[in-house]
Design a protein around this motif. Structure first.
Motif, PDB file in Angstrom:
ATOM      1  N   GLU A  17       0.830  -1.204   0.000  1.00 56.81           N
ATOM      2  CA  GLU A  17       0.000   0.000   0.000  1.00 56.81           C
ATOM      3  C   GLU A  17       0.866   1.255   0.000  1.00 56.81           C
ATOM      4  OE1 GLU A  17      -3.590   2.184   2.535  1.00 56.81           O
ATOM      5  OE2 GLU A  17      -2.745   0.298   3.265  1.00 56.81           O
ATOM      6  N   ALA A  18       1.982   1.221   0.704  1.00 59.60           N
ATOM      7  CA  ALA A  18       2.886   2.376   0.717  1.00 59.60           C
ATOM      8  C   ALA A  18       3.399   2.671  -0.691  1.00 59.60           C
ATOM      9  CB  ALA A  18       4.049   2.120   1.672  1.00 59.60           C
ATOM     10  N   ARG A  19       3.785   1.624  -1.430  1.00 59.30           N
ATOM     11  CA  ARG A  19       4.258   1.827  -2.808  1.00 59.30           C
ATOM     12  C   ARG A  19       3.150   2.384  -3.689  1.00 59.30           C
ATOM     13  NH1 ARG A  19       6.809  -3.138  -1.791  1.00 59.30           N
ATOM     14  NH2 ARG A  19       5.147  -4.269  -2.888  1.00 59.30           N
ATOM     15  N   GLN A  20       1.919   1.917  -3.473  1.00 67.15           N
ATOM     16  CA  GLN A  20       0.795   2.408  -4.270  1.00 67.15           C
ATOM     17  C   GLN A  20       0.540   3.891  -4.005  1.00 67.15           C
ATOM     18  OE1 GLN A  20      -2.015  -0.460  -2.815  1.00 67.15           O
ATOM     19  NE2 GLN A  20      -1.715  -1.857  -4.536  1.00 67.15           N
ATOM     20  N   LEU A  21       0.670   4.315  -2.756  1.00 67.44           N
ATOM     21  CA  LEU A  21       0.497   5.728  -2.430  1.00 67.44           C
ATOM     22  C   LEU A  21       1.544   6.589  -3.119  1.00 67.44           C
ATOM     23  CD1 LEU A  21      -0.341   5.433   1.374  1.00 67.44           C
ATOM     24  CD2 LEU A  21      -1.794   6.523  -0.350  1.00 67.44           C
ATOM     25  N   VAL A  22       2.756   6.087  -3.189  1.00 69.22           N
ATOM     26  CA  VAL A  22       3.847   6.837  -3.828  1.00 69.22           C
ATOM     27  C   VAL A  22       3.703   6.807  -5.350  1.00 69.22           C
ATOM     28  CG1 VAL A  22       6.338   6.925  -4.185  1.00 69.22           C
ATOM     29  CG2 VAL A  22       5.425   6.477  -1.900  1.00 69.22           C
ATOM     30  N   SER A  68      -6.431  -3.948   1.018  1.00 69.25           N
ATOM     31  CA  SER A  68      -5.303  -3.162   1.513  1.00 69.25           C
ATOM     32  C   SER A  68      -4.584  -3.910   2.632  1.00 69.25           C
ATOM     33  CB  SER A  68      -5.777  -1.797   2.003  1.00 69.25           C
ATOM     34  OG  SER A  68      -6.666  -1.932   3.098  1.00 69.25           O
ATOM     35  N   PHE A  69      -5.320  -4.774   3.334  1.00 68.10           N
ATOM     36  CA  PHE A  69      -4.711  -5.607   4.374  1.00 68.10           C
ATOM     37  C   PHE A  69      -5.331  -6.997   4.381  1.00 68.10           C
ATOM     38  CE2 PHE A  69      -4.089  -6.889   8.910  1.00 68.10           C
ATOM     39  CZ  PHE A  69      -2.716  -6.953   8.869  1.00 68.10           C
ATOM     40  N   GLY A  70      -6.563  -7.105   4.831  1.00 68.87           N
ATOM     41  CA  GLY A  70      -7.215  -8.409   4.908  1.00 68.87           C
ATOM     42  C   GLY A  70      -7.332  -8.882   6.337  1.00 68.87           C
ATOM     43  N   LEU A  71      -8.093  -8.128   7.139  1.00 73.61           N
ATOM     44  CA  LEU A  71      -8.204  -8.408   8.572  1.00 73.61           C
ATOM     45  C   LEU A  71      -8.784  -9.790   8.839  1.00 73.61           C
ATOM     46  CD1 LEU A  71      -7.411  -6.784  11.033  1.00 73.61           C
ATOM     47  CD2 LEU A  71      -9.734  -5.878  11.134  1.00 73.61           C
ATOM     48  N   VAL A  72      -9.750 -10.206   8.032  1.00 73.66           N
ATOM     49  CA  VAL A  72     -10.368 -11.523   8.226  1.00 73.66           C
ATOM     50  C   VAL A  72      -9.318 -12.630   8.152  1.00 73.66           C
ATOM     51  CG1 VAL A  72     -11.879 -13.223   7.113  1.00 73.66           C
ATOM     52  CG2 VAL A  72     -12.697 -10.899   7.492  1.00 73.66           C
ATOM     53  N   ALA A  73      -8.336 -12.448   7.277  1.00 69.87           N
ATOM     54  CA  ALA A  73      -7.291 -13.465   7.121  1.00 69.87           C
ATOM     55  C   ALA A  73      -6.429 -13.572   8.367  1.00 69.87           C
ATOM     56  CB  ALA A  73      -6.428 -13.142   5.904  1.00 69.87           C
ATOM     57  N   VAL A  74      -6.082 -12.439   8.973  1.00 67.91           N
ATOM     58  CA  VAL A  74      -5.281 -12.471  10.202  1.00 67.91           C
ATOM     59  C   VAL A  74      -6.088 -13.090  11.334  1.00 67.91           C
ATOM     60  CG1 VAL A  74      -3.938 -11.119  11.841  1.00 67.91           C
ATOM     61  CG2 VAL A  74      -4.088 -10.381   9.491  1.00 67.91           C
ATOM     62  N   GLU A  75      -7.348 -12.694  11.440  1.00 68.54           N
ATOM     63  CA  GLU A  75      -8.195 -13.211  12.506  1.00 68.54           C
ATOM     64  C   GLU A  75      -8.346 -14.725  12.398  1.00 68.54           C
ATOM     65  OE1 GLU A  75     -10.926  -9.147  13.012  1.00 68.54           O
ATOM     66  OE2 GLU A  75     -11.608 -10.806  11.732  1.00 68.54           O
ATOM     67  N   ALA A  76      -8.539 -15.218  11.181  1.00 67.40           N
ATOM     68  CA  ALA A  76      -8.677 -16.666  10.988  1.00 67.40           C
ATOM     69  C   ALA A  76      -7.400 -17.390  11.392  1.00 67.40           C
ATOM     70  CB  ALA A  76      -9.015 -16.963   9.529  1.00 67.40           C
ATOM     71  N   GLN A  77      -6.254 -16.850  10.982  1.00 67.12           N
ATOM     72  CA  GLN A  77      -4.979 -17.497  11.313  1.00 67.12           C
ATOM     73  C   GLN A  77      -4.736 -17.524  12.822  1.00 67.12           C
ATOM     74  OE1 GLN A  77      -1.902 -16.657   7.760  1.00 67.12           O
ATOM     75  NE2 GLN A  77      -2.999 -14.831   8.387  1.00 67.12           N
ATOM     76  N   ALA A  78      -5.198 -16.474  13.501  1.00 67.09           N
ATOM     77  CA  ALA A  78      -5.006 -16.427  14.956  1.00 67.09           C
ATOM     78  C   ALA A  78      -5.763 -17.545  15.659  1.00 67.09           C
ATOM     79  CB  ALA A  78      -5.449 -15.073  15.499  1.00 67.09           C
ATOM     80  N   THR A  79      -6.825 -18.055  15.016  1.00 66.20           N
ATOM     81  CA  THR A  79      -7.573 -19.173  15.620  1.00 66.20           C
ATOM     82  C   THR A  79      -6.946 -20.519  15.289  1.00 66.20           C
ATOM     83  OG1 THR A  79      -9.092 -19.521  13.744  1.00 66.20           O
ATOM     84  CG2 THR A  79      -9.713 -17.850  15.383  1.00 66.20           C
ATOM     85  N   GLY A  80      -5.918 -20.521  14.448  1.00 67.28           N
ATOM     86  CA  GLY A  80      -5.267 -21.772  14.072  1.00 67.28           C
ATOM     87  C   GLY A  80      -5.822 -22.386  12.800  1.00 67.28           C
ATOM     88  N   ALA A  92      -3.507 -13.821  -4.210  1.00 71.46           N
ATOM     89  CA  ALA A  92      -2.192 -13.192  -4.052  1.00 71.46           C
ATOM     90  C   ALA A  92      -2.252 -11.749  -4.534  1.00 71.46           C
ATOM     91  CB  ALA A  92      -1.135 -13.977  -4.818  1.00 71.46           C
ATOM     92  N   VAL A  93      -3.022 -10.917  -3.796  1.00 71.86           N
ATOM     93  CA  VAL A  93      -3.201  -9.515  -4.174  1.00 71.86           C
ATOM     94  C   VAL A  93      -3.016  -8.629  -2.956  1.00 71.86           C
ATOM     95  CG1 VAL A  93      -4.814 -10.083  -6.041  1.00 71.86           C
ATOM     96  CG2 VAL A  93      -5.712  -9.570  -3.771  1.00 71.86           C
ATOM     97  N   GLY A  94      -2.551  -7.392  -3.196  1.00 68.76           N
ATOM     98  CA  GLY A  94      -2.495  -6.375  -2.155  1.00 68.76           C
ATOM     99  C   GLY A  94      -1.873  -6.846  -0.863  1.00 68.76           C
ATOM    100  N   GLY A  95      -2.512  -6.462   0.242  1.00 70.88           N
ATOM    101  CA  GLY A  95      -1.985  -6.781   1.561  1.00 70.88           C
ATOM    102  C   GLY A  95      -2.042  -8.241   1.926  1.00 70.88           C
ATOM    103  N   LEU A  96      -2.808  -9.040   1.173  1.00 71.09           N
ATOM    104  CA  LEU A  96      -2.916 -10.471   1.499  1.00 71.09           C
ATOM    105  C   LEU A  96      -1.582 -11.190   1.341  1.00 71.09           C
ATOM    106  CD1 LEU A  96      -6.395 -11.244  -0.104  1.00 71.09           C
ATOM    107  CD2 LEU A  96      -5.837 -11.169   2.336  1.00 71.09           C
TER     108      LEU A  96
END
Length: 412
Positions: free
Chosen positions: A172-177, A314-326, A333-337
């Motif tokens: 996302e930082a590169r996209q802003l620039v 831009s990030f993918g919060l659901v993906a982090v939350e799922a991984q935290a549950t194991g 394979a796009v963006g923040g994912l």
């Protein structure tokens, strides 16, 4: 904080409520825990809402009347920016001089208001895009509506006005620039977090018992807003391919879709259910209305895999939350994912949106419990890198840096 178009108190998973809502409320709570008083300004969407709600100790959500309470689409909100900004400035005028030390705006509409507040109050403006029109328009789903030029121009104005831009990932930082001409020195990469006390391993069998799911099922979960950008249709089409290739999977395959219609998906709210019928998989798909964070943690824990087939995140919060549950994640394979999911370690990335490619990747997990367990362990370890406490600490540093940048510009 300014979150004009969606309230941090709204239920994520439907309408305009999603990861940004979670971001604003969780960050606010963690800042408050560090002694920072936070006011969140958002547009009132009901006459029954109180003007001020204490969302947590030190966190006030202020409902601003701007335009009709109900029936106003997000595309019509630019017409209410002046009214919203006037009410924000009026609220500040009733406080002692110098009441606010910084403004943090979320999404471009809020950034427009934040830029005005910055100049009136002489405080730094920090802005989080969350999504960007130019990025979305480069990766549109079939049938989705491009973002209008007015939004592109509005985003460019906010990028120019902000003292500091918070990007969720290096991508996302590169996209802003590259796309918006932001100065690299004005962009700070700060990963969002996950509530590790809510999203924690609890055991797949226990979660399935709680939800009434068969213990030996292959559960492929989608959680999020139902709209073309999030691409839940890709998962359903992949499931159709799986059952076409191996009809014996039908007796143990369960595909929960947790969420509600949003965005352009509101134009055809039954489109996904109609697709399930057309594909002949309605018997394995379960549509579940949006749930609380605690309930989502149970659904994630129960899944064999969580699918995140979005065209952009831009990030993918659901993906982090799922991984935290194991639970391993299968993601586009796009963006923040590509940052959130470590391919082959905490989940699997798919380079296309072709249902056959998705079917092949999902089949690996359906057929290999040992792979699911290995990726699940990697998912828990990877998720530990993301915590809201760390996000709050980094963001507080960003506020200080933004103030220094603002004063340096004024002195030059």
């Amino acid at each position: 904080m300014i979150s004009l178009h969606t309230s941090p108190l709204d239920q994520p998973g439907t309408g305009d409520a999603g990861g940004m809502n979670v971001y604003v409320i969780e960050l606010s709570r963690r800042l408050a825990a560090q002694g920072i008083a936070v006011d969140v300004f958002t547009r009132a969407t009901s006459s029954s809402l109180p003007q001020v709600v204490e969302a947590a100790d030190g966190v006030l959500v202020r409902h601003v009347a701007a335009g009709p309470f109900e029936g106003l689409a997000k595309g019509e909100l630019p017409g209410q920016l002046c009214t919203f900004a006037r009410e924000v400035l009026r609220t500040e005028a009733m406080q002692p001089l110098g009441h606010y030390d910084a403004v943090h705006s979320h999404y471009w509409l809020s950034g427009q208001v934040g830029a005005l507040a910055r100049d009136r109050w002489n405080v730094p403006l920090v802005h989080s895009m969350h999504t960007m029109a130019k990025v979305k328009n480069e990766a549109l789903a079939d049938g989705d509506t491009p973002e209008p030029l007015s939004r592109v121009i509005g985003e460019e104005q906010v990028v120019e006005a902000a003292d500091l831009l918070v990007a969720n990932t290096d991508t996302e930082a590169r996209q802003l620039v590259d796309l918006y001409g932001a100065s690299p020195d004005a962009v700070e990469v700060i990963h969002p977090g996950v509530d590790l006390s809510v999203f924690a391993p609890r055991g797949r069998a226990e979660a399935r018992r709680e939800l009434g799911l068969p213990e030996d099922a292959a559960v492929l979960l989608f959680a999020g807003r139902i709209q073309p950008l999030k691409a839940p249709d890709v998962l359903l089409r992949a499931v159709g391919v799986l059952l076409e290739q191996d009809p014996t999977l039908r007796h143990r395959l369960v595909v929960p879709v947790v969420g509600g219609p949003s965005g352009s998906g509101l134009e055809h709210p039954t489109a996904l259910a109609d697709l399930a019928d057309d594909l002949g998989i309605a018997d394995v798909v379960r549509f579940v209305p949006p749930v609380t964070q605690a309930e989502l943690a149970v659904w994630s824990s129960a899944a064999t895999a969580v699918a995140v087939p979005s065209y952009n995140e831009s990030f993918g919060l659901v993906a982090v939350e799922a991984q935290a549950t194991g639970t391993p994640v299968v993601a586009a394979a796009v963006g923040g994912l590509t940052t959130v999911v470590r391919d082959g370690v905490s989940g699997l990335l798919v380079d296309t949106h072709d249902p056959r490619d998705w079917a092949a990747t999902l089949r690996r997990l359906v057929d290999d419990p040992a792979l699911v367990e290995r990726l699940g362990r990697g998912a828990v370890a990877h998720a530990q890198d993301f915590s809201w406490e760390r996000t709050a600490e980094r963001t507080l540093e960003a506020y200080e840096r933004a103030g220094s940048r603002m004063h340096a510009v004024m002195a030059s």
